[in-house]
Motif scaffolding. Structure first.
Motif, PDB file in Angstrom:
ATOM      1  N   GLU A 255       8.091   3.403   4.071  1.00 22.30           N
ATOM      2  CA  GLU A 255       8.922   2.555   4.926  1.00 22.30           C
ATOM      3  C   GLU A 255       8.654   1.088   4.572  1.00 22.30           C
ATOM      4  O   GLU A 255       7.501   0.693   4.385  1.00 22.30           O
ATOM      5  CB  GLU A 255       8.599   2.801   6.401  1.00 22.30           C
ATOM      6  N   PRO A 256       9.695   0.261   4.437  1.00 19.46           N
ATOM      7  CA  PRO A 256       9.490  -1.151   4.087  1.00 19.46           C
ATOM      8  C   PRO A 256       8.551  -1.839   5.071  1.00 19.46           C
ATOM      9  O   PRO A 256       8.599  -1.590   6.283  1.00 19.46           O
ATOM     10  CB  PRO A 256      10.899  -1.742   4.152  1.00 19.46           C
ATOM     11  N   ALA A 257       7.687  -2.695   4.558  1.00 20.10           N
ATOM     12  CA  ALA A 257       6.747  -3.455   5.391  1.00 20.10           C
ATOM     13  C   ALA A 257       6.702  -4.889   4.867  1.00 20.10           C
ATOM     14  O   ALA A 257       6.065  -5.171   3.851  1.00 20.10           O
ATOM     15  CB  ALA A 257       5.353  -2.823   5.358  1.00 20.10           C
ATOM     16  N   MET A 258       7.406  -5.782   5.540  1.00 16.09           N
ATOM     17  CA  MET A 258       7.507  -7.172   5.093  1.00 16.09           C
ATOM     18  C   MET A 258       6.143  -7.869   5.182  1.00 16.09           C
ATOM     19  O   MET A 258       5.393  -7.692   6.128  1.00 16.09           O
ATOM     20  CB  MET A 258       8.544  -7.921   5.933  1.00 16.09           C
ATOM     21  N   ARG A 259       5.879  -8.697   4.159  1.00 15.62           N
ATOM     22  CA  ARG A 259       4.626  -9.458   4.129  1.00 15.62           C
ATOM     23  C   ARG A 259       4.887 -10.867   3.607  1.00 15.62           C
ATOM     24  O   ARG A 259       5.943 -11.173   3.058  1.00 15.62           O
ATOM     25  CB  ARG A 259       3.604  -8.754   3.213  1.00 15.62           C
ATOM     26  N   ARG A 260       3.863 -11.718   3.764  1.00 19.49           N
ATOM     27  CA  ARG A 260       3.887 -13.070   3.233  1.00 19.49           C
ATOM     28  C   ARG A 260       2.835 -13.167   2.129  1.00 19.49           C
ATOM     29  O   ARG A 260       1.930 -12.349   2.050  1.00 19.49           O
ATOM     30  CB  ARG A 260       3.565 -14.074   4.334  1.00 19.49           C
ATOM     31  N   PRO A 261       2.935 -14.190   1.260  1.00 17.71           N
ATOM     32  CA  PRO A 261       1.914 -14.349   0.216  1.00 17.71           C
ATOM     33  C   PRO A 261       0.489 -14.371   0.763  1.00 17.71           C
ATOM     34  O   PRO A 261      -0.428 -13.792   0.171  1.00 17.71           O
ATOM     35  CB  PRO A 261       2.299 -15.676  -0.447  1.00 17.71           C
ATOM     36  N   ARG A 283      -3.698 -10.206   8.996  1.00 22.23           N
ATOM     37  CA  ARG A 283      -2.909  -9.839   7.818  1.00 22.23           C
ATOM     38  C   ARG A 283      -1.942  -8.701   8.119  1.00 22.23           C
ATOM     39  O   ARG A 283      -2.293  -7.729   8.783  1.00 22.23           O
ATOM     40  CB  ARG A 283      -3.833  -9.402   6.681  1.00 22.23           C
ATOM     41  N   ARG A 284      -0.742  -8.825   7.605  1.00 21.71           N
ATOM     42  CA  ARG A 284       0.224  -7.742   7.701  1.00 21.71           C
ATOM     43  C   ARG A 284      -0.084  -6.706   6.621  1.00 21.71           C
ATOM     44  O   ARG A 284      -0.377  -7.058   5.480  1.00 21.71           O
ATOM     45  CB  ARG A 284       1.644  -8.276   7.516  1.00 21.71           C
ATOM     46  N   GLN A 285      -0.004  -5.457   6.975  1.00 18.51           N
ATOM     47  CA  GLN A 285      -0.300  -4.375   6.040  1.00 18.51           C
ATOM     48  C   GLN A 285       0.936  -4.036   5.210  1.00 18.51           C
ATOM     49  O   GLN A 285       2.070  -4.143   5.679  1.00 18.51           O
ATOM     50  CB  GLN A 285      -0.771  -3.139   6.798  1.00 18.51           C
ATOM     51  N   GLY A 286       0.692  -3.613   3.983  1.00 18.63           N
ATOM     52  CA  GLY A 286       1.780  -3.236   3.093  1.00 18.63           C
ATOM     53  C   GLY A 286       2.327  -1.858   3.432  1.00 18.63           C
ATOM     54  O   GLY A 286       1.822  -1.165   4.325  1.00 18.63           O
ATOM     55  N   PRO A 287       3.374  -1.442   2.738  1.00 17.08           N
ATOM     56  CA  PRO A 287       3.987  -0.135   2.999  1.00 17.08           C
ATOM     57  C   PRO A 287       3.028   1.005   2.699  1.00 17.08           C
ATOM     58  O   PRO A 287       2.239   0.949   1.753  1.00 17.08           O
ATOM     59  CB  PRO A 287       5.193  -0.112   2.052  1.00 17.08           C
ATOM     60  N   LYS A 288       3.081   2.054   3.528  1.00 19.31           N
ATOM     61  CA  LYS A 288       2.206   3.210   3.394  1.00 19.31           C
ATOM     62  C   LYS A 288       2.937   4.344   2.665  1.00 19.31           C
ATOM     63  O   LYS A 288       4.070   4.671   3.005  1.00 19.31           O
ATOM     64  CB  LYS A 288       1.740   3.705   4.766  1.00 19.31           C
ATOM     65  N   GLY A 435      10.516 -11.974  -3.508  1.00 17.96           N
ATOM     66  CA  GLY A 435      11.590 -11.093  -3.057  1.00 17.96           C
ATOM     67  C   GLY A 435      11.066  -9.727  -2.649  1.00 17.96           C
ATOM     68  O   GLY A 435      11.540  -9.138  -1.667  1.00 17.96           O
ATOM     69  N   ALA A 436      10.074  -9.221  -3.399  1.00 16.42           N
ATOM     70  CA  ALA A 436       9.506  -7.903  -3.092  1.00 16.42           C
ATOM     71  C   ALA A 436       8.797  -7.918  -1.738  1.00 16.42           C
ATOM     72  O   ALA A 436       8.950  -6.996  -0.929  1.00 16.42           O
ATOM     73  CB  ALA A 436       8.543  -7.472  -4.192  1.00 16.42           C
ATOM     74  N   LEU A 437       8.014  -8.964  -1.480  1.00 22.14           N
ATOM     75  CA  LEU A 437       7.303  -9.052  -0.202  1.00 22.14           C
ATOM     76  C   LEU A 437       8.275  -9.196   0.964  1.00 22.14           C
ATOM     77  O   LEU A 437       8.089  -8.584   2.020  1.00 22.14           O
ATOM     78  CB  LEU A 437       6.324 -10.228  -0.225  1.00 22.14           C
ATOM     79  N   TRP A 441       8.513  -4.276  -0.106  1.00 21.73           N
ATOM     80  CA  TRP A 441       8.169  -3.343  -1.172  1.00 21.73           C
ATOM     81  C   TRP A 441       6.674  -3.386  -1.473  1.00 21.73           C
ATOM     82  O   TRP A 441       6.011  -4.406  -1.255  1.00 21.73           O
ATOM     83  CB  TRP A 441       8.909  -3.689  -2.458  1.00 21.73           C
ATOM     84  N   PRO A 442       6.132  -2.321  -2.045  1.00 22.78           N
ATOM     85  CA  PRO A 442       4.773  -2.381  -2.599  1.00 22.78           C
ATOM     86  C   PRO A 442       4.788  -3.191  -3.893  1.00 22.78           C
ATOM     87  O   PRO A 442       5.808  -3.246  -4.592  1.00 22.78           O
ATOM     88  CB  PRO A 442       4.435  -0.913  -2.869  1.00 22.78           C
TER      89      PRO A 442
END
Length: 515
Positions: A255-261, A283-288, A435-437, A441-442
């Motif tokens: 599932e998409p998980a939006m993050r910042r640098p 910190r926001r976690q990335g997609p699992k 764009g990926a973050l 996206w992972p």
């Protein structure tokens, strides 16, 4: 079906009953002074013999029942060529090495002049073509993919007795893996929503091979190097000429998980970890990853393995409603293969180069500008990586070139920066991390790199291992099946295929496996 007299059937278990009674008597008398561990050893050995006798008695009972059934009217079996086998000979025997020890299977043979005998009882029992039972084959496969073949033999003998040797274990593993590709071709993945990401990732890992199992180019390189320079060790660079590349691919849902640098990189000393570590806090976690599927091969080419991964992805998303993300380490050949498969499937893929791999090149540039061990290098790396994650790749390239000019570096010192700039320039089309973050996206290949370790390295790269091609391929396939959590459904599928190959194909109308 006509029932059999229960008392008469019980008589066939006289041997196992007598042995059981003797064991009970010993436990009641002679074992009174034993410690609990001595009792465990006694029961392990004699308990296995009791189970072997029970299996033997049951097989003897089935043989007698078959012979009784042949005295009345019976159908005449015909072989695959349509030739009827009308002559019957009873008392034919074959040995079966089982998980509880060796037993003898007695059954009737249906004969025809000039034709191989038919044994319907073999089909009803689904006996293997060789002497080792399917239960023993499964046990051998599980032990052999876990550790060395020598360790597998030791483990099998400890719980099953002396029923198999090392070379036989390897052959059993090869046979056990023969239906893996067909199993996955027939398996339908669970569907996901259109919003769920479909992620493909691939990588490679070298496997030390015996000379005859090397690919032609590697074999030629090994021949140029010649034999071992030393008797007691390999010479420098000699190991690299003795390996064959295994390709590993992973397909999974996320599932998409939006993050910042700053969810990916933090500055040293900020209290949230180092420049490449996840720290605690906000910190926001990335997609699992979910629904992970792995495949690996040392026999087939990288193109074939990547094609399998795309086929798996297509089975999950046949209408191409989902977003396909492909994670790679940046290898040019790998990128070409991904592009070729995307065209074959007529699907748009979003290729992302592994961020951790890129970070290593930035560290190479750092050592061109800093002395070894300088703590400032970590801060410098964090600044460059944050800029790249924020979408400022071109600015970063300009800054790296400027610093290389103004630092007064000699040609040797400039190599790290030059290597980094060359890499970033060559992969710039696949470095849109901003764009990926934002899309959730992972951006790292940790899933497939972990698979390379536990599928390949943890078993095929153990100390002293030198592999034949068939054995290495079989172990890789079975380790992937186990890692995917599909061992039990695969084994049921494999037994069905074995029954078809060994038995059904020998009869004109097939021979169905009894429930």
């Amino acid at each position: 079906m006509t029932g059999y007299d229960t008392a008469a059937s019980a008589d066939f278990f006289a041997a196992s009953t007598t042995f059981f009674n003797g064991l009970v008597a010993d436990l009641s008398a002679d074992a009174a002074a034993m410690t609990h561990d001595q009792l465990e050893d006694l029961l392990q050995v004699r308990g296995r013999e009791l189970l072997r006798l029970l299996l033997q008695d049951h097989l003897d009972l089935r043989a007698v029942r078959e012979e009784r059934a042949l005295t009345g009217r019976r159908p005449v079996p015909a072989d695959a060529g349509g030739v009827a086998h009308r002559m019957i000979e009873t008392g034919h025997e074959r040995c079966l090495a089982s998980v509880v020890g060796p037993v003898t299977v007695r059954r009737a043979a249906f004969r025809a002049s000039g034709r191989a005998n038919l044994h319907p009882a073999d089909a009803r029992l689904n006996l293997p073509a060789g002497r080792h039972s399917h239960g023993l084959r499964k046990h051998a496969a599980l032990e052999a993919v876990r550790g060395s073949f020598d360790d597998a033999v030791t483990a099998i003998r400890r719980c099953c007795g002396k029923v198999v040797a090392k070379r036989q274990v390897e052959r059993l593993v090869i046979a056990a893996a023969r239906d893996v590709e067909a199993f996955y071709e027939a398996r339908v993945p669970l569907p996901c929503t259109a919003a769920t990401l479909l992620v493909i990732s691939c990588d490679g890992k070298g496997v030390p091979m015996r000379p005859e199992a090397l690919r032609p180019a590697t074999a030629r390189a090994a021949a140029v190097k010649g034999g071992n320079t030393y008797r007691t060790r390999l010479a420098g660079g000699e190991k690299s000429g003795r390996k064959r590349m295994a390709t590993v691919a992973a397909v999974y849902d996320a599932e998409p998980a939006m993050r910042r640098p700053h969810d990916v990189i933090t500055f040293p000393g900020s209290g949230s970890g180092s420049a490449t570590q996840n720290g605690p806090g906000r910190r926001r976690q990335g997609p699992k990853a979910t629904g992970k599927w792995l495949t690996a091969s040392v026999e087939r080419s990288a193109g074939d393995v990547i094609a399998d991964a795309f086929d798996q992805a297509a089975a999950r998303d046949p209408e191409h409603r989902r977003r396909w993300v492909v994670l790679v380490d940046g290898d040019r050949h790998q990128l070409d293969l991904v592009g070729s498969q995307a065209r074959r499937h007529q699907v748009d893929v979003h290729i992302v180069v592994d961020f951790i791999h890129l970070a290593e090149y930035v560290w190479k540039a750092a050592w061109s500008l800093h002395t070894p061990g300088d703590p400032a290098a970590e801060t410098w790396v964090a600044i460059q990586l944050l800029a790249i994650l924020s979408g400022r790749l071109e600015e970063t390239l300009t800054e790296l070139r400027r610093q290389a000019r103004t630092a007064g570096l000699n040609p040797e010192q400039r190599k790290g920066i030059q290597t980094c700039v060359k890499y970033l320039t060559a992969k710039r089309d696949h470095l849109d991390y901003a764009g990926a973050l934002a899309a959730g996206w992972p951006i790292a290949t940790g899933i497939v790199e972990g698979a390379c370790r536990h599928l390949v390295a943890d078993r095929l790269n153990i100390t002293g291992a030198r592999w034949g091609l068939d054995g290495a391929e079989a172990v890789l396939k079975l380790r992937a099946v186990i890692s995917n959590g599909h061992l039990e459904p695969y084994w049921a599928f494999h037994l069905q295929q074995e029954h078809h190959r060994v038995h059904q194909t020998r009869y004109q109308d097939g021979y169905q496996l009894a429930a």
